[in-house]
Enzyme design. Structure first.
Site, PDB file in Angstrom:
ATOM      1  N   ASN A 102      -9.125   8.655   4.399  1.00 20.91           N
ATOM      2  CA  ASN A 102      -8.072   8.004   3.621  1.00 20.91           C
ATOM      3  C   ASN A 102      -8.549   7.946   2.171  1.00 20.91           C
ATOM      4  O   ASN A 102      -9.411   7.144   1.840  1.00 20.91           O
ATOM      5  CB  ASN A 102      -7.828   6.593   4.192  1.00 20.91           C
ATOM      6  CG  ASN A 102      -6.832   5.808   3.364  1.00 20.91           C
ATOM      7  OD1 ASN A 102      -6.196   6.336   2.450  1.00 20.91           O
ATOM      8  ND2 ASN A 102      -6.695   4.518   3.668  1.00 20.91           N
ATOM      9  N   LYS A 161      -6.975   6.989  -0.348  1.00 24.76           N
ATOM     10  CA  LYS A 161      -6.350   5.877  -1.070  1.00 24.76           C
ATOM     11  C   LYS A 161      -5.816   6.358  -2.428  1.00 24.76           C
ATOM     12  O   LYS A 161      -5.425   7.516  -2.550  1.00 24.76           O
ATOM     13  CB  LYS A 161      -7.332   4.703  -1.197  1.00 24.76           C
ATOM     14  CG  LYS A 161      -7.912   4.299   0.173  1.00 24.76           C
ATOM     15  CD  LYS A 161      -8.635   2.997   0.176  1.00 24.76           C
ATOM     16  CE  LYS A 161      -9.145   2.692   1.581  1.00 24.76           C
ATOM     17  NZ  LYS A 161      -9.825   1.422   1.685  1.00 24.76           N
ATOM     18  N   HIS A 180      -1.682  -0.216   6.879  1.00 21.67           N
ATOM     19  CA  HIS A 180      -3.023  -0.433   6.322  1.00 21.67           C
ATOM     20  C   HIS A 180      -3.092  -1.836   5.718  1.00 21.67           C
ATOM     21  O   HIS A 180      -2.112  -2.312   5.133  1.00 21.67           O
ATOM     22  CB  HIS A 180      -3.322   0.628   5.257  1.00 21.67           C
ATOM     23  CG  HIS A 180      -4.772   0.661   4.882  1.00 21.67           C
ATOM     24  ND1 HIS A 180      -5.340  -0.280   4.057  1.00 21.67           N
ATOM     25  CD2 HIS A 180      -5.777   1.485   5.275  1.00 21.67           C
ATOM     26  CE1 HIS A 180      -6.642  -0.024   3.937  1.00 21.67           C
ATOM     27  NE2 HIS A 180      -6.928   1.042   4.670  1.00 21.67           N
ATOM     28  N   GLU A 234      -4.321  -2.874   3.083  1.00 21.70           N
ATOM     29  CA  GLU A 234      -4.008  -2.912   1.655  1.00 21.70           C
ATOM     30  C   GLU A 234      -2.488  -2.929   1.432  1.00 21.70           C
ATOM     31  O   GLU A 234      -1.997  -3.524   0.471  1.00 21.70           O
ATOM     32  CB  GLU A 234      -4.677  -1.730   0.933  1.00 21.70           C
ATOM     33  CG  GLU A 234      -6.186  -1.959   0.826  1.00 21.70           C
ATOM     34  CD  GLU A 234      -7.035  -0.701   0.842  1.00 21.70           C
ATOM     35  OE1 GLU A 234      -6.509   0.403   0.650  1.00 21.70           O
ATOM     36  OE2 GLU A 234      -8.259  -0.839   1.057  1.00 21.70           O
ATOM     37  N   GLU A 286      -9.489  -1.861  11.592  1.00 23.18           N
ATOM     38  CA  GLU A 286     -10.143  -1.978  10.294  1.00 23.18           C
ATOM     39  C   GLU A 286     -10.245  -3.451   9.905  1.00 23.18           C
ATOM     40  O   GLU A 286      -9.314  -4.000   9.283  1.00 23.18           O
ATOM     41  CB  GLU A 286      -9.346  -1.229   9.229  1.00 23.18           C
ATOM     42  CG  GLU A 286      -9.228   0.259   9.485  1.00 23.18           C
ATOM     43  CD  GLU A 286      -9.028   1.044   8.188  1.00 23.18           C
ATOM     44  OE1 GLU A 286      -9.774   2.000   7.984  1.00 23.18           O
ATOM     45  OE2 GLU A 286      -8.151   0.671   7.386  1.00 23.18           O
ATOM     46  N   GLY A 325     -14.373  -1.430   2.153  1.00 25.47           N
ATOM     47  CA  GLY A 325     -14.834  -1.300   0.772  1.00 25.47           C
ATOM     48  C   GLY A 325     -15.913  -2.293   0.375  1.00 25.47           C
ATOM     49  O   GLY A 325     -16.209  -2.447  -0.806  1.00 25.47           O
ATOM     50  N   SER A 375     -16.168   0.660   5.670  1.00 24.59           N
ATOM     51  CA  SER A 375     -17.521   0.991   5.198  1.00 24.59           C
ATOM     52  C   SER A 375     -18.262   1.967   6.107  1.00 24.59           C
ATOM     53  O   SER A 375     -19.474   1.857   6.288  1.00 24.59           O
ATOM     54  CB  SER A 375     -18.338  -0.287   4.976  1.00 24.59           C
ATOM     55  OG  SER A 375     -17.731  -1.084   3.973  1.00 24.59           O
TER      56      SER A 375
HETATM   57  P1  13P Z   1     -13.886   2.132   3.219  1.00 18.14           P
HETATM   58  O1  13P Z   1     -14.441   3.212   4.122  1.00 18.14           O
HETATM   59  O2  13P Z   1     -13.953   2.504   1.762  1.00 18.14           O
HETATM   60  O3  13P Z   1     -14.480   0.793   3.528  1.00 18.14           O
HETATM   61  O4  13P Z   1     -12.328   2.021   3.530  1.00 18.14           O
HETATM   62  C1  13P Z   1     -11.912   1.929   4.851  1.00 18.14           C
HETATM   63  C2  13P Z   1     -10.444   2.085   4.914  1.00 18.14           C
HETATM   64  O5  13P Z   1      -9.705   1.224   4.482  1.00 18.14           O
HETATM   65  C3  13P Z   1      -9.898   3.336   5.462  1.00 18.14           C
HETATM   66  O6  13P Z   1      -8.535   3.248   5.655  1.00 18.14           O
END
Ligand code: 13P
Length: 254
Positions: free
Chosen positions: A9, A11, A94, A96, A164, A170, A210
């Site tokens: 992803n 983002k 997601h 976010e 997640e 992150g 992560s």
């Molecule tokens: P990170 O791997 O940067 O922690 O992000 C995970 C994520 O949100 C994947 O959708």
């Protein structure tokens, strides 16, 4: 036997030329890794370019979001009609999107149904906050997110779920393999109670938060975890390749 699955992803990272160079950097090696489904999820505006680059390879394409209406006056939104010829996966729900764009379980449920109607495979994301985790509410939160997102859904063979935990995204503070495995077990329980054991055993469930080349093995050795949804580390060709190849090696040795 569930096929292992690794998705990147990206983002809101990479403009068009960066997206293309990232794909070029890993294309040949990524294509060679067998027995793992490999999916890249770049920003919308790079989907066409990435699609051209991966043509004829074993690499697949996913979008990071989708609206549930097919067309009309929804400024800024992208519909399933626009995605269906472009990519075969879409990340939905997601954290976010839930957190910054106020997506509710109800909206996510509509999106899941619409994606399935168009044959676009949803990667449904669920995850609890740190507060919920520390208060011992993980099971309750995850179960309710899964059940709400999948309410009234009748085709399950296209579905992928990603666990997640928000506190792991992150932050560099990944869950442990054991924690992720236990929660993914709970996700399978929810799927079992919605449908049946056969479907619960067939649906692929990923861990995300992560994930790196250093810690992927800890997740992949676990029996309930079928792969990973990778954020930051998917923006580095070497790291993403390492995650995919370790997954192939570990899962095929079992
Ligand atoms: P990170 O791997 O940067 O922690 O992000 C995970 C994520 O949100 C994947 O959708």
């Amino acid at each position: 036997m569930r096929t292992p699955f690794i998705a990147g992803n990206w983002k809101m990272n990479t403009e068009l030329t960066e997206a293309a160079s990232l794909v070029r950097e890993m294309l040949v090696e990524l294509d060679k890794v067998a027995d793992v489904e490999k999916v890249l999820c770049p920003p919308f505006i790079s989907l066409t370019a990435v699609k051209k680059l991966i043509k004829g390879t074993s690499i697949e394409l996913g979008a990071q979001n989708m609206y549930f209406e097919e067309k009309g006056a929804y400024t800024g939104e992208i519909s399933p009609i626009m995605l269906v010829d472009l990519c075969n996966f879409v990340i939905l729900g997601h954290s976010e999107r839930r957190q910054y764009f106020a997506e509710t379980d109800e909206v996510i449920n509509k999106k899941i149904k619409k994606a399935l109607q168009f044959g676009i495979k949803p990667i449904l994301c669920v995850g609890e906050t740190l507060e919920d985790n520390e208060a011992g509410r993980t099971e309750q939160v995850i179960t309710s997110q899964v059940k709400a997102a999948l309410a009234g859904v009748n085709s399950t063979d296209l579905l992928v779920v990603a666990y997640e935990p928000i506190w792991a995204i992150g932050t560099g503070r990944a869950a442990t393999g054991k924690q992720a495995n236990d929660t993914i077990g709970l996700i399978r329980n929810s799927v079992r109670s919605l449908w049946n054991n056969q479907i619960a055993q067939a649906v692929r469930v990923l861990y995300g938060g992560s994930v790196t080349g250093e810690n992927i093995a800890e997740f992949i050795i676990e029996t309930e975890i079928d792969g990973a949804l990778v954020g930051g580390a998917s923006l580095k060709a070497k790291d993403f390749l390492s995650i995919v190849s370790q997954t192939a090696a570990i899962k095929s040795s079992r």
